[in-house]
Design a protein around this motif. Structure first.
Motif, PDB file in Angstrom:
ATOM      1  N   GLU A 174     -17.290  -1.198 -15.051  1.00  0.00           N
ATOM      2  CA  GLU A 174     -16.421  -1.109 -13.879  1.00  0.00           C
ATOM      3  C   GLU A 174     -16.743  -2.217 -12.874  1.00  0.00           C
ATOM      4  O   GLU A 174     -17.900  -2.629 -12.760  1.00  0.00           O
ATOM      5  CB  GLU A 174     -16.583   0.254 -13.206  1.00  0.00           C
ATOM      6  N   MET A 177     -17.657  -2.241  -6.721  1.00  0.00           N
ATOM      7  CA  MET A 177     -16.919  -2.147  -5.469  1.00  0.00           C
ATOM      8  C   MET A 177     -17.843  -2.244  -4.252  1.00  0.00           C
ATOM      9  O   MET A 177     -17.394  -2.603  -3.158  1.00  0.00           O
ATOM     10  CB  MET A 177     -16.106  -0.861  -5.427  1.00  0.00           C
ATOM     11  N   ILE A 197      -6.922  -3.908 -12.550  1.00  0.00           N
ATOM     12  CA  ILE A 197      -5.694  -3.283 -12.044  1.00  0.00           C
ATOM     13  C   ILE A 197      -4.705  -3.223 -13.197  1.00  0.00           C
ATOM     14  O   ILE A 197      -4.033  -4.206 -13.530  1.00  0.00           O
ATOM     15  CB  ILE A 197      -5.128  -4.052 -10.837  1.00  0.00           C
ATOM     16  N   GLU A 201      -1.475   2.965  -9.720  1.00  0.00           N
ATOM     17  CA  GLU A 201      -2.502   3.755  -9.051  1.00  0.00           C
ATOM     18  C   GLU A 201      -3.763   2.928  -8.790  1.00  0.00           C
ATOM     19  O   GLU A 201      -4.433   3.114  -7.767  1.00  0.00           O
ATOM     20  CB  GLU A 201      -2.849   4.988  -9.882  1.00  0.00           C
ATOM     21  N   ASP A 202      -4.104   2.023  -9.707  1.00  0.00           N
ATOM     22  CA  ASP A 202      -5.265   1.146  -9.496  1.00  0.00           C
ATOM     23  C   ASP A 202      -5.032   0.243  -8.290  1.00  0.00           C
ATOM     24  O   ASP A 202      -5.935   0.022  -7.475  1.00  0.00           O
ATOM     25  CB  ASP A 202      -5.517   0.285 -10.736  1.00  0.00           C
ATOM     26  N   TYR A 203      -3.834  -0.280  -8.193  1.00  0.00           N
ATOM     27  CA  TYR A 203      -3.461  -1.115  -7.047  1.00  0.00           C
ATOM     28  C   TYR A 203      -3.530  -0.300  -5.754  1.00  0.00           C
ATOM     29  O   TYR A 203      -4.081  -0.761  -4.742  1.00  0.00           O
ATOM     30  CB  TYR A 203      -2.058  -1.665  -7.266  1.00  0.00           C
ATOM     31  N   ASP A 204      -2.986   0.914  -5.782  1.00  0.00           N
ATOM     32  CA  ASP A 204      -2.996   1.768  -4.589  1.00  0.00           C
ATOM     33  C   ASP A 204      -4.415   2.031  -4.112  1.00  0.00           C
ATOM     34  O   ASP A 204      -4.680   2.069  -2.903  1.00  0.00           O
ATOM     35  CB  ASP A 204      -2.304   3.101  -4.886  1.00  0.00           C
ATOM     36  N   ASN A 205      -5.331   2.228  -5.057  1.00  0.00           N
ATOM     37  CA  ASN A 205      -6.721   2.487  -4.687  1.00  0.00           C
ATOM     38  C   ASN A 205      -7.335   1.318  -3.916  1.00  0.00           C
ATOM     39  O   ASN A 205      -8.157   1.511  -3.022  1.00  0.00           O
ATOM     40  CB  ASN A 205      -7.565   2.777  -5.940  1.00  0.00           C
ATOM     41  N   ILE A 206      -6.922   0.107  -4.276  1.00  0.00           N
ATOM     42  CA  ILE A 206      -7.458  -1.075  -3.589  1.00  0.00           C
ATOM     43  C   ILE A 206      -6.835  -1.241  -2.205  1.00  0.00           C
ATOM     44  O   ILE A 206      -7.537  -1.382  -1.199  1.00  0.00           O
ATOM     45  CB  ILE A 206      -7.218  -2.340  -4.441  1.00  0.00           C
ATOM     46  N   SER A 208      -5.327   0.859  -0.326  1.00  0.00           N
ATOM     47  CA  SER A 208      -5.601   1.955   0.606  1.00  0.00           C
ATOM     48  C   SER A 208      -7.000   1.846   1.188  1.00  0.00           C
ATOM     49  O   SER A 208      -7.294   2.406   2.241  1.00  0.00           O
ATOM     50  CB  SER A 208      -5.434   3.310  -0.098  1.00  0.00           C
ATOM     51  N   ARG A 209      -7.848   1.088   0.510  1.00  0.00           N
ATOM     52  CA  ARG A 209      -9.255   0.972   0.920  1.00  0.00           C
ATOM     53  C   ARG A 209      -9.526  -0.303   1.718  1.00  0.00           C
ATOM     54  O   ARG A 209     -10.413  -0.338   2.559  1.00  0.00           O
ATOM     55  CB  ARG A 209     -10.128   0.995  -0.341  1.00  0.00           C
ATOM     56  N   ASN A 254       5.022   8.374 -11.296  1.00  0.00           N
ATOM     57  CA  ASN A 254       3.627   8.192 -11.653  1.00  0.00           C
ATOM     58  C   ASN A 254       3.445   7.573 -13.038  1.00  0.00           C
ATOM     59  O   ASN A 254       2.359   7.148 -13.390  1.00  0.00           O
ATOM     60  CB  ASN A 254       2.872   9.524 -11.585  1.00  0.00           C
TER      61      ASN A 254
END
Length: 331
Positions: A174, A177, A197, A201-206, A208-209, A254
């Protein structure tokens, strides 16, 4: 948010980029696979062919990439690139290949921060164009990243694109991060995230953070050419607040939208026809198409079956027969 297409040596050359832009569009920038200037007065032949404006669609906003640890060579290559009309050049400080790292290039460039500073002192003094860097977080350990970031912070990079893995990780495991957290906290230059990515959802995780302006997509975009479009669609729908109020629509979203097989077939046929013109023999053509199917097969309903069928094709006729069977039965 700006979306970039990462360079992949041997795959994302001008033939692939032009076909991708024609059928899928999406990325704001395409980064070209690296070139390696040397003692020769000019880049020439195969080195420069991929970057020639006449070989690249106007739909492709291209950023050339240079791999070098010699400032003189980098500057010479960058100036020739600038004379072709390019406004930005990217330094490859991330390639983990065993053929370049021992020479202090790619990710091997990161092992000596003193030499990095000498390199950038000369490059930024003599070049009048945007310079970005695509970097890993170290050679053997992420603890190296603090000194590497100290170097980057001394110079006005257009962008620092961070792939948060070390060289020894290659593309395994992984992304680290915590290392990207550190870059986000201390960077004086704009940051771009790159790594793993594969889905919206992988993009959203980045995003959003981290409050960053750009994200680079690599293998995920090769496996699902609609990924950038899916990301943009979701962002548009979030702005409009339409799909968030509809739980059924939200559940459907989704799942990434499958690319219609007619589009995949047209994309494949464009690649095949253009590579046929470019390749010097059927053997080279088949090797290139096998390489393409490493990613095209992800769009099928049986990735391993499709890849196996393509690998077994020993000539052009058998290849074309295998492709027809794949599109008839597995797409």
């Amino acid at each position: 948010m700006k979306l970039y297409f990462a360079p992949l040596d041997g795959v994302t050359g001008f033939i692939y980029r032009n076909a991708f832009a024609e059928f899928f569009g999406g990325p704001d920038k395409y980064f070209a696979p690296f070139i390696s200037p040397c003692h020769n007065p000019k880049l020439k032949g195969r080195e420069i062919k991929d970057l020639l404006p006449e070989n690249n669609s106007k739909k492709v906003n291209l950023v050339p990439q240079i791999m070098a640890n010699n400032a003189e060579y980098f500057i010479k290559g960058a100036r020739q690139i600038a004379n072709m009309g390019y406004k930005e050049v990217n330094l490859n400080a991330g390639c983990p290949s065993g053929t370049v790292v021992p020479k202090g290039r790619g990710a091997g460039f990161l092992k000596d921060t003193y030499l990095m500073e000498k390199f950038f002192d000369e490059v930024f003094c003599k070049l009048d164009m945007k310079i970005s860097v695509k970097t890993r977080i170290g050679v053997t350990d992420s603890s190296e990243f603090e000194e590497i970031m100290e170097v980057y912070n001394k110079y006005p990079f257009a962008e620092v694109i961070v792939h948060p893995r070390t060289r020894v990780q290659l593309y395994k495991g992984e992304p680290d991060m915590k290392a990207f957290d550190y870059a986000y906290q201390v960077s004086k230059n704009p940051l771009c995230y790159n790594g793993n990515i594969f889905m919206v959802e992988d993009y959203d995780n980045i995003v959003s953070r981290y409050n960053i302006d750009s994200v680079m997509l690599g293998r995920g975009l090769l496996r699902n050419p609609n990924l950038a479009n899916d990301i943009r669609l979701k962002e548009e729908e979030q702005v409009n607040n339409s799909f968030l109020k509809n739980s059924v629509h939200n559940r459907e979203y989704n799942h990434e939208r499958r690319v219609p097989k007619e589009v995949i077939r047209a994309f494949h046929d464009k690649l095949y026809a253009d590579f046929m013109v470019e390749m010097s023999s059927d053997k080279h053509l088949l090797n290139k198409m096998i390489e393409m199917w490493n990613y095209l097969s992800f769009m099928s309903i049986d990735q391993h079956k499709c890849a196996k069928m393509i690998r077994k094709a020993q000539n052009v006729s058998k290849y074309e027969k295998a492709v027809n069977e794949i599109f008839d039965n597995f797409m």
